[in-house]
Structure formats: C-alpha cells, structure tokens
Design an enzyme around this catalytic site. Structure first.
Site, PDB file in Angstrom:
ATOM      1  N   ASP A  36       0.799  -1.334   0.073  1.00 16.45           N
ATOM      2  CA  ASP A  36       0.276   0.091   0.072  1.00 16.45           C
ATOM      3  C   ASP A  36       0.937   1.111  -0.016  1.00 16.45           C
ATOM      4  O   ASP A  36       2.063   1.188   0.593  1.00 16.45           O
ATOM      5  CB  ASP A  36      -0.951  -0.079   1.303  1.00 16.45           C
ATOM      6  CG  ASP A  36      -2.219  -0.710   1.111  1.00 16.45           C
ATOM      7  OD1 ASP A  36      -2.536  -1.249  -0.160  1.00 16.45           O
ATOM      8  OD2 ASP A  36      -3.054  -0.691   1.975  1.00 16.45           O
ATOM      9  N   LYS A  58      -3.342   3.509  -2.137  1.00 21.03           N
ATOM     10  CA  LYS A  58      -4.666   3.824  -1.807  1.00 21.03           C
ATOM     11  C   LYS A  58      -4.227   5.162  -0.971  1.00 21.03           C
ATOM     12  O   LYS A  58      -3.820   4.780   0.077  1.00 21.03           O
ATOM     13  CB  LYS A  58      -5.551   2.855  -1.204  1.00 21.03           C
ATOM     14  CG  LYS A  58      -6.155   1.950  -2.182  1.00 21.03           C
ATOM     15  CD  LYS A  58      -7.176   0.901  -1.638  1.00 21.03           C
ATOM     16  CE  LYS A  58      -7.757   0.121  -2.691  1.00 21.03           C
ATOM     17  NZ  LYS A  58      -8.583   0.864  -3.740  1.00 21.03           N
ATOM     18  N   MET A 170      -8.507   9.465   9.158  1.00 23.33           N
ATOM     19  CA  MET A 170      -9.084  10.082   7.896  1.00 23.33           C
ATOM     20  C   MET A 170     -10.030  11.295   8.041  1.00 23.33           C
ATOM     21  O   MET A 170     -10.954  11.155   7.388  1.00 23.33           O
ATOM     22  CB  MET A 170      -9.568   8.925   7.002  1.00 23.33           C
ATOM     23  CG  MET A 170      -8.669   7.796   6.571  1.00 23.33           C
ATOM     24  SD  MET A 170      -9.260   6.525   5.787  1.00 23.33           S
ATOM     25  CE  MET A 170     -10.246   5.658   7.132  1.00 23.33           C
TER      26      MET A 170
END
Length: 251
Positions: A36, A58, A170
C-alpha cells in the site's frame, strides 16, 4: 500445482521498528509483495531480494488502485503457487479493508493468514505520551473514521454522549463538520484535542489544542493527511515540548 498462500500483514504505523517480528518473518517468505501507498518503504528491506514488488497504493484524494484489481492479483498469484505478502499500513483490520480482502480470498478458496500490526490510532497518540484510555479520565476509546465509504455522516452525537476518547482516522478533510457536530452534540469547546500527522515518523508534526479551536489550529500549523485526531481529556497529557508547532490554550 499446489496453491500458494496470502499473508495479510500489518506493517505498523510508519516507524519500521514498530513492525512485529512475525510480520518480518512472513514478509521474508513472500515471492510477491503487494504494498500500500502509506507503508514505509524501509520495511521492504525485510523482503527477499528476488521478491516481486507490486504497488497497489490507496490515498485519499488521489488516484487509487481499484480494490477489485487487488483481489484479482492476490488470487492469481496464489493460484500460481506463489506466497503473497499483502502489506498494509497499521493493522489490516483497522480501516484497512482487510476484511474485504479476506472475504474475497476465502471465497476463491485461497489460504490466508492475518498478521496483526500496530495501528496508528494507538501509536501516534503514544508518540506524544497520550494514553487512549486512562482510569481517571477515559474508561474507553472509540476508533472511528472521519471519511465514510458512502459519504453518510457518522453519528457524532452518539459518540459525544459516550464520553470515551475519540480517535479519528482520515478526518482532516471533514474536520470542520466533525468539530461542528461534536460541539452541537454538547461536547464542551474546552475538551482537549490533538492532531498528529505522519505519526511515529521522522517527519511527524502535531498540534495540541481544544475542540473549539481545533480547526483553526490545524489549519494554522498546515497539518494534513495522513493524520490521527484525538479528542478527549487524555489529549491534555500530550508532552508540551513535543507540541511546539502550535499550542492553543483552552478558551
């Protein structure tokens, strides 16, 4: 041909020394590594020199590798008899889509083993001396995403009422909305808060503030993603000397 196997590996919060010994061993056993974007590339020193590295990044706000492609790639490599390391930041089961990947692999009849990792929601606060639970101030902790898949809002009112430490992943993009909803739900503006960008890495930056001033302090410091937000009394325990970028006193 004997089918291979997939190891779903948590690479930890960023500092390569926080990767577990088991993760190191399984990574070293892999023929193929799907990595990732947020994983520290220093951990690849534990991969074999002949291992094939496949970038499947991502990151919010950027073009990302489709999840369906990742599933197909893991399945194809395992069916070809290879050992696959699916290397994910933090812990694969903490906002890492690990559950989706395990479901896809098991549905395809592929053997999969989960290797837990240290999640940034614990490690980043700890880097400032913030315990996410505390017998005097926080009998529990709630880990929550600030960015949902379908865009539906998290029930911030329920989380405010729970009076646990809130650790938000996030959440920078939706910070204004999160703060507004928590204040509207009755969480005091003086509630201690902290934001940690790139937690546990050399480029880590952080601010210590309170809920009412959190958005302004974050913007003034230029804090961006990836970042962890901590809201609750335990945030007051952040070491002041490590929070010199901006320290906003409670109003």
């Amino acid at each position: 041909m004997q089918a291979g196997k997939v190891y779903l590996i948590g690479a930890g919060p960023g500092d390569p020394e926080l990767m577990t010994l088991k993760a190191v061993r399984k990574l070293n056993a892999a023929d193929v590594v799907l990595i990732d974007d947020l994983v520290n590339r220093a951990v690849l020193s534990h991969a074999r020199v002949d291992a094939r590295i496949i970038e499947v990044g991502k990151r919010g706000g950027c073009q990302s590798t489709p999840q369906a492609f990742i599933h197909r790639q893991m399945i194809a490599e395992a069916r070809a008899g290879r050992v696959v390391a699916r290397l994910k930041g933090g812990d694969p089961f903490m906002f890492g889509r690990g559950g989706e990947e395990v479901e896809a692999l098991r549905a395809a009849g592929i053997a999969v083993e989960i290797i837990s990792g240290v999640t940034s929601g614990i490690a980043a606060p700890a880097a400032l001396g913030i315990p996410v639970t505390h017998r005097d101030w926080a009998p529990g902790v709630t880990f929550v995403t600030g960015h949902t898949r379908d865009g539906n809002s998290v029930n911030w009112a329920a989380l405010a009422a729970a009076r646990t430490t809130l650790v938000i992943y996030m959440g920078i993009k939706n910070l204004a909305e999160i703060v507004a909803q928590l204040l509207e739900a009755g969480l005091p503006a003086t509630t201690p808060a902290a934001v940690i960008e790139n937690g546990t890495l050399a480029e880590q930056r952080q601010i210590k503030s309170n809920l009412g001033n959190l958005q302004a302090a974050t913007q003034q410091a230029g804090i961006g993603s990836p970042a962890i937000m901590v809201i609750g009394e335990v945030a007051s325990l952040a070491h002041i000397e490590t929070c010199t970028r901006i320290a906003v006193k409670a109003a």
